[in-house]
Design an enzyme around this catalytic site. Structure first.
Site, mmCIF file in Angstrom:
data_model
loop_
_atom_site.group_PDB
_atom_site.id
_atom_site.type_symbol
_atom_site.label_atom_id
_atom_site.label_comp_id
_atom_site.label_asym_id
_atom_site.label_seq_id
_atom_site.Cartn_x
_atom_site.Cartn_y
_atom_site.Cartn_z
ATOM 1 N N LYS A 170 9.772 -7.790 5.955
ATOM 2 C CA LYS A 170 9.599 -6.340 6.127
ATOM 3 C C LYS A 170 9.305 -5.999 7.595
ATOM 4 O O LYS A 170 9.812 -5.016 8.128
ATOM 5 C CB LYS A 170 8.462 -5.843 5.222
ATOM 6 C CG LYS A 170 8.105 -4.381 5.384
ATOM 7 C CD LYS A 170 9.199 -3.415 4.940
ATOM 8 C CE LYS A 170 8.780 -1.970 5.200
ATOM 9 N NZ LYS A 170 9.797 -0.998 4.824
ATOM 10 N N LYS A 238 1.968 1.766 12.313
ATOM 11 C CA LYS A 238 1.301 0.658 11.606
ATOM 12 C C LYS A 238 2.238 -0.554 11.517
ATOM 13 O O LYS A 238 1.835 -1.685 11.806
ATOM 14 C CB LYS A 238 0.917 1.116 10.186
ATOM 15 C CG LYS A 238 0.464 -0.020 9.281
ATOM 16 C CD LYS A 238 0.530 0.351 7.809
ATOM 17 C CE LYS A 238 1.908 0.689 7.327
ATOM 18 N NZ LYS A 238 2.312 0.223 6.030
HETATM 19 P P1 NAD Z 1 1.262 7.352 0.525
HETATM 20 O O1 NAD Z 1 0.148 7.571 1.474
HETATM 21 O O2 NAD Z 1 2.111 8.505 0.129
HETATM 22 O O3 NAD Z 1 0.720 6.688 -0.842
HETATM 23 C C1 NAD Z 1 -0.368 5.813 -0.920
HETATM 24 C C2 NAD Z 1 -1.235 6.253 -2.085
HETATM 25 O O4 NAD Z 1 -2.320 5.333 -2.231
HETATM 26 C C3 NAD Z 1 -1.844 7.647 -1.896
HETATM 27 O O5 NAD Z 1 -1.496 8.483 -2.981
HETATM 28 C C4 NAD Z 1 -3.342 7.369 -1.843
HETATM 29 O O6 NAD Z 1 -4.121 8.396 -2.414
HETATM 30 C C5 NAD Z 1 -3.451 6.082 -2.640
HETATM 31 N N1 NAD Z 1 -4.650 5.334 -2.339
HETATM 32 C C6 NAD Z 1 -5.208 5.062 -1.135
HETATM 33 N N2 NAD Z 1 -6.318 4.324 -1.278
HETATM 34 C C7 NAD Z 1 -6.474 4.127 -2.617
HETATM 35 C C8 NAD Z 1 -7.442 3.453 -3.388
HETATM 36 N N3 NAD Z 1 -8.462 2.833 -2.821
HETATM 37 N N4 NAD Z 1 -7.289 3.452 -4.744
HETATM 38 C C9 NAD Z 1 -6.240 4.083 -5.324
HETATM 39 N N5 NAD Z 1 -5.297 4.756 -4.634
HETATM 40 C C10 NAD Z 1 -5.416 4.767 -3.298
HETATM 41 O O7 NAD Z 1 2.140 6.186 1.158
HETATM 42 P P2 NAD Z 1 3.632 5.770 0.751
HETATM 43 O O8 NAD Z 1 4.614 6.478 1.634
HETATM 44 O O9 NAD Z 1 3.769 5.825 -0.738
HETATM 45 O O10 NAD Z 1 3.637 4.248 1.240
HETATM 46 C C11 NAD Z 1 2.987 3.212 0.521
HETATM 47 C C12 NAD Z 1 3.348 1.900 1.192
HETATM 48 O O11 NAD Z 1 4.756 1.716 1.155
HETATM 49 C C13 NAD Z 1 2.930 1.829 2.675
HETATM 50 O O12 NAD Z 1 2.476 0.534 2.964
HETATM 51 C C14 NAD Z 1 4.224 2.157 3.400
HETATM 52 O O13 NAD Z 1 4.259 1.582 4.715
HETATM 53 C C15 NAD Z 1 5.246 1.534 2.479
HETATM 54 N N6 NAD Z 1 6.585 2.125 2.556
HETATM 55 C C16 NAD Z 1 6.749 3.478 2.616
HETATM 56 C C17 NAD Z 1 8.037 4.000 2.710
HETATM 57 C C18 NAD Z 1 8.282 5.496 2.824
HETATM 58 O O14 NAD Z 1 9.406 5.894 3.120
HETATM 59 N N7 NAD Z 1 7.286 6.353 2.576
HETATM 60 C C19 NAD Z 1 9.143 3.149 2.719
HETATM 61 C C20 NAD Z 1 8.943 1.773 2.605
HETATM 62 C C21 NAD Z 1 7.660 1.272 2.524
#
Ligand code: NAD
Length: 295
Positions: A170, A238
């Site tokens: 990744k 990040k």
């Molecule tokens: P996001 O911030 O939308 O979702 C993360 C969720 O985790 C939030 O809803 C938050 O409230 C929840 N959360 C945080 N701490 C928590 C806890 N202690 N207990 C329970 N829930 C908790 O982020 P995202 O865009 O969904 O991304 C998630 C992961 O996927 C990241 O590592 C990101 O780098 C990766 N990612 C994102 C994308 C994208 O396009 N958004 C693409 C590929 C990978």
């Protein structure tokens, strides 16, 4: 299967919904209760906390922002490892540093919990369309057990090596994506400053050796200065940090990655952290004293 899903954000919410649609019994938890209610509305169950989501689950999936959240949810007292039954399979799909994935796997071994790191590529659209690319690190047998679950989320699902290897793949993905965005931004700045229509120029690039998925999907929105996320600059910042730390760990020099990481950091410092990573164009424009168009 009975599944626990922790982290129902941009990516986690549609992924959990696909797992419900695939016939699994999904208990989801997010610190924002509205996210659990949304899952309930599509046939899942809103769990009251981590322990409730994990109770009785065959498989637990985490989709959290970064390593501190994964550590809090998985390793802390009352977390996944404290509450999961021996034999439970934990699939962490968050993008985090490889050493945390390895530390989680080591801690899980003591509890007889099986672990995979399985970060994804494909963005929000990939999550919504269940067409993610999923790069999986961990034991082959655990990958085989996870595959039927992951099949509901993605199209390209590959076991890439031992614990942490998914995160390294990744990181490689993100450095390539960041670099291509930076170069497409430079191409747009050059074309516009030379009085050549950028959209027309990029149409030609997209059909030749310079063609890429980013040019295919994003050239028009970049030329139009449409930067609604998508994937936020903050998250890419990040990920560039993860890539550089992994390079240091592996004792290699990645000069272009270092440069791109600084451009992404500049975008964040300029206040573009919540824009799509294609907003790297705004940074590159300013390096030449060109004022980014207001959108
Ligand atoms: P996001 O911030 O939308 O979702 C993360 C969720 O985790 C939030 O809803 C938050 O409230 C929840 N959360 C945080 N701490 C928590 C806890 N202690 N207990 C329970 N829930 C908790 O982020 P995202 O865009 O969904 O991304 C998630 C992961 O996927 C990241 O590592 C990101 O780098 C990766 N990612 C994102 C994308 C994208 O396009 N958004 C693409 C590929 C990978």
């Amino acid at each position: 299967m009975k599944l626990g899903f922790i982290g129902l954000g941009v990516m986690g919410a549609p992924m959990a919904a696909h797992l419900v649609a695939a016939g699994h019994d999904v208990g989801g938890y997010d610190v924002h209760p509205a996210a659990g209610e949304k899952l309930q509305a599509v046939g899942g169950r809103a769990a009251s906390g981590v322990a409730d989501a994990v109770a009785g689950a065959d498989v637990v999936i985490t989709m959290l922002p970064n390593h501190p959240q994964v550590e809090a949810v998985v390793l802390a007292a009352g977390g996944v490892l404290d509450t999961a039954e021996p034999g439970t399979l934990l699939i962490d799909m968050s993008t985090i540093r490889p050493e945390t994935s390895i530390a989680v796997a080591e801690a899980a071994r003591d509890k007889k919990v099986r672990v995979l790191d399985a970060p994804v590529s494909g963005g929000q659209t990939g999550a919504e369309q269940a067409s993610l690319s999923i790069m999986v690190g961990g034991d082959e047998a655990d990958f085989a057990a996870a595959k039927p679950v992951l099949d509901a989320l993605g199209k390209t699902i590959v076991h890439v090596g031992p614990h942490g290897a998914g995160q390294v793949v990744k990181a490689a993905n993100q450095l390539v994506v960041g670099g291509i965005y930076g170069l497409v931004a430079e191409a747009i700045v050059l074309l516009e400053a030379s009085g050549v229509d950028a959209a027309t120029g990029l149409d030609v690039l997209a059909g030749g050796l310079a063609g890429s998925r980013i040019l295919e999907l994003k050239r028009q929105s970049m030329v139009d200065r449409r930067f609604a996320p998508g994937f936020r600059i903050d998250l890419h910042h990040k990920d560039m940090g993860i890539a550089l730390a992994a390079a240091r760990q592996a004792d290699v020099a990645l000069p272009l990655t270092g440069l791109v990481a600084q451009l992404v950091a500049a975008g964040r410092a300029m206040g573009y952290g919540s824009l799509d990573h294609s907003a790297l164009l705004k940074v590159v424009e300013q390096l030449s004293g060109r004022v980014p168009a207001e959108v």
